[in-house]
Scaffold this motif. Sequence first.
Motif: not given
Length: 245
Positions: A190-200, A202-214
């Motif tokens: 999903x990070x590449x699909x949205x074109x986000x330049x962020x470090x993902x 490892x944990x599942x829910x942490x990834x969701x929060x990182x994508x939502x925050x950016x």
Amino acid sequence: YYATIVPNTLPILTPLELPGFLINTALKSFNSPYLLGNPAADALAPAFRSRPKLIECLRAGYTRADFRADLAAGITVGIVALPLAMAFAIASGVSPQAGIHTAIIAGFLISLFGGSRVQIGGPTGAYIVIVYAIVVQYGLANLVICTVASGVLLLAMGVTRLGGLIRFIPVSIVIGFTNGIAILILLSQLKDFLGLDIAMPEEFFTRVRAIAANIHHVDPATVVVASACLFVLWFWPKSIKTGGE
């Protein structure tokens, strides 16, 4: 092939048949009343015997029509498997070249030593999450060790006939595992699909929060190209009419 050491006394053995032959010979060579004529000892060697299906097919006769069919099938599989292997390698945190090398070498070995004419071998999406976690936490060198260890376990399970235990695993567990892996793979891309330049993380829910925050940093051009590719992949196969319909 391993040639005979003494003519007319030893059979011609393939590399995979040699261990079983040596074990059987060693067991019967011991001057022991327990081993000589013991059914368990005689039954041990065949468990280690394995004859690649390729040898049987070649001995049965391999025609030009078979070669043309295999060539067409190989080209078709290569067109699909090589890009898929590159994508799985990127999603696993390694280089695309690693995916290509793995698909070529593993596919060749499976075809050469496989025990079935319809043996399936290729990139497996279910291992993306496992491989990625190992690479991130332990590094690429330890991934090689894990790969060798898993191969040894598979060989041991094949020798001991433990593959039949898969029948006792409920279908609900298999479906749940497959769906869970699909969600993890979707989230990892999903990070590449949205074109986000962020470090993902490892944990599942942490990834969701990182994508939502950016989410406000989404690249519109990347989303358009990715959506167009997804549209083609989803609807183009449905428009192709096959002879079976």
